[in-house]
Design a protein around this motif. Structure first.
Motif, short mmCIF file in Angstrom:
data_model
loop_
_atom_site.label_atom_id
_atom_site.label_comp_id
_atom_site.label_asym_id
_atom_site.label_seq_id
_atom_site.Cartn_x
_atom_site.Cartn_y
_atom_site.Cartn_z
N PRO A 76 0.99 -1.13 -0.08
CA PRO A 76 0.14 -0.23 0.08
C PRO A 76 0.87 1.27 0.05
N CYS A 77 2.01 1.23 0.39
CA CYS A 77 2.98 2.16 0.47
C CYS A 77 4.53 1.79 0.14
N PHE A 78 5.53 2.83 -0.27
CA PHE A 78 6.87 2.71 -0.49
C PHE A 78 7.43 1.83 0.51
N GLU A 79 7.17 1.99 1.82
CA GLU A 79 8.04 1.40 2.83
C GLU A 79 7.70 -0.04 2.75
N ALA A 80 6.27 -0.37 2.61
CA ALA A 80 5.72 -1.86 2.68
C ALA A 80 6.76 -2.57 1.56
N LEU A 81 6.55 -1.80 0.25
CA LEU A 81 7.26 -2.60 -0.95
C LEU A 81 8.58 -2.96 -0.66
N MET A 82 9.51 -1.91 -0.08
CA MET A 82 10.68 -2.10 0.33
C MET A 82 10.83 -3.09 1.27
N LEU A 83 10.28 -3.11 2.33
CA LEU A 83 10.25 -4.28 3.31
C LEU A 83 10.10 -5.53 2.67
N ARG A 84 9.38 -5.69 1.72
CA ARG A 84 8.87 -6.70 0.99
C ARG A 84 10.28 -7.45 0.33
N LEU A 85 11.09 -6.31 -0.21
CA LEU A 85 12.03 -6.74 -0.92
C LEU A 85 13.13 -7.50 -0.15
N LEU A 86 12.97 -7.04 1.32
CA LEU A 86 14.05 -7.79 2.10
C LEU A 86 13.36 -9.10 2.94
N PRO A 103 15.23 1.55 10.09
CA PRO A 103 16.57 1.16 10.46
C PRO A 103 17.27 0.73 9.16
N PHE A 104 16.59 0.26 8.03
CA PHE A 104 17.10 -0.24 6.88
C PHE A 104 17.78 0.95 5.93
N VAL A 105 17.39 2.17 6.19
CA VAL A 105 17.84 3.51 5.46
C VAL A 105 18.64 4.30 6.37
N ASN A 106 19.29 3.77 7.43
CA ASN A 106 19.78 4.66 8.50
C ASN A 106 19.04 6.00 8.82
N HIS A 107 17.73 5.54 8.99
CA HIS A 107 16.81 6.54 9.62
C HIS A 107 16.52 7.67 8.98
N ASP A 108 16.97 7.66 7.41
CA ASP A 108 16.67 8.77 6.42
C ASP A 108 16.25 8.14 5.13
N ALA A 109 15.19 8.12 4.77
CA ALA A 109 14.89 7.25 3.70
C ALA A 109 15.20 8.40 2.52
N THR A 110 15.55 9.75 2.63
CA THR A 110 15.76 10.78 1.59
C THR A 110 17.05 10.83 1.02
N GLN A 111 18.08 10.00 1.62
CA GLN A 111 19.55 9.92 1.14
C GLN A 111 19.70 8.58 0.34
N CYS A 112 19.94 8.71 -0.71
CA CYS A 112 20.15 7.65 -1.73
C CYS A 112 21.22 6.73 -1.38
N LYS A 116 22.06 1.28 -0.17
CA LYS A 116 23.13 0.69 -0.97
C LYS A 116 23.61 -0.56 -0.07
N ILE A 117 23.31 -0.53 1.36
CA ILE A 117 23.70 -1.86 2.32
C ILE A 117 22.81 -2.78 2.04
N HIS A 118 21.34 -2.40 2.30
CA HIS A 118 20.40 -3.65 2.18
C HIS A 118 19.82 -3.65 0.85
N PHE A 119 19.73 -2.85 -0.06
CA PHE A 119 19.05 -3.02 -1.59
C PHE A 119 19.93 -2.92 -2.55
N THR A 120 20.72 -3.83 -2.50
CA THR A 120 21.73 -4.21 -3.44
C THR A 120 20.88 -4.55 -4.82
N GLU A 121 22.04 -4.53 -5.80
CA GLU A 121 21.38 -4.92 -7.30
C GLU A 121 20.90 -6.36 -7.16
N ALA A 122 21.28 -7.11 -6.44
CA ALA A 122 21.00 -8.69 -6.34
C ALA A 122 19.55 -8.64 -5.70
N CYS A 123 19.21 -7.67 -4.57
CA CYS A 123 18.21 -7.72 -4.05
C CYS A 123 16.92 -7.24 -5.00
N LEU A 124 17.56 -6.13 -5.64
CA LEU A 124 16.46 -5.69 -6.59
C LEU A 124 16.16 -6.47 -7.74
#
Length: 143
Positions: A76-86, A103-112, A116-124
Motif C-alpha cells: 500500500p506504500c513505498f515502505e511496505a514495498l521496500m520491506l517486502r524486498l527484504l 533502520p534499513f535506510v539509516n533512519h533517513d529515507a531521503t538519502q540515496c 546501498k547496504i540493504h537494497f543491492t542490485e541482487a536484492c532488486l
C-alpha cells in the motif's frame, strides 16, 4: 529513485533519467502533478511511483493511462514495498511501516546512499519477481 538511477543510469551510460518529486499527498495529486510536469516537455517515457493507500482508484489509473504515464504502484506504500524486498512482512499503518523501514535506510529515507547496504542490485533483481513496481522500474532503466 535516485539510488536506482545511480545504479542503472550513471552519467555517460547513454540513458538520460530525470527524477522529480511530487511530494506525495495522494495518488490523484501525484498524477495531476505529473501531468502538469509533462505538459510542456517531451519525454520518451514517463512514470510515476506512488502509494496506493491514499485515494488510488480506477479513475486515476485511467487518467494516467490516457496521459501515457506508467504508474509504478507501491502497495500500500513505498515502505511496505521496500520491506517486502527484504523478505520482511510489513505490518501496520503508514506510520508503523515508516518506523519499521527506518533502520534499513539509516533512519533517513531521503538519502540515496542509505539504500546501498540493504537494497543491492541482487536484492532488486530478486525482488522484481514478486514486486511489479520494481520489475517495471528496472525495465524502464533497461534492465
Amino acid at each position: 529513485m535516485s539510488y536506482v538511477k545511480k545504479l542503472y543510469a550513471p552519467r555517460g551510460c547513454g540513458l538520460s533519467v530525470t527524477i522529480k518529486n511530487a511530494r506525495g499527498k495522494g495518488a490523484q495529486r501525484v498524477i495531476e502533478w505529473t501531468i502538469r510536469q509533462i505538459a510542456n516537455t517531451d519525454y520518451d517515457m514517463v512514470a510515476a511511483l506512488l502509494d496506493t493507500d491514499t485515494d488510488w482508484s480506477e479513475a486515476i489509473a485511467k487518467r494516467a493511462k490516457i496521459k501515457k504515464i506508467q504508474v509504478l504502484k507501491s502497495e500500500p506504500c513505498f515502505e511496505a514495498l521496500m520491506l517486502r524486498l527484504l523478505d520482511i512482512n510489513p505490518v501496520g499503518d503508514a506510520r508503523a511501516l515508516k518506523k519499521q523501514f527506518a533502520p534499513f535506510v539509516n533512519h533517513d529515507a531521503t538519502q540515496c546512499d542509505h539504500y546501498k547496504i540493504h537494497f543491492t542490485e541482487a536484492c532488486l533483481q530478486t525482488g522484481r519477481t514478486n514486486e511489479a513496481a520494481i520489475d517495471a522500474l528496472l525495465k524502464l532503466m533497461g534492465v
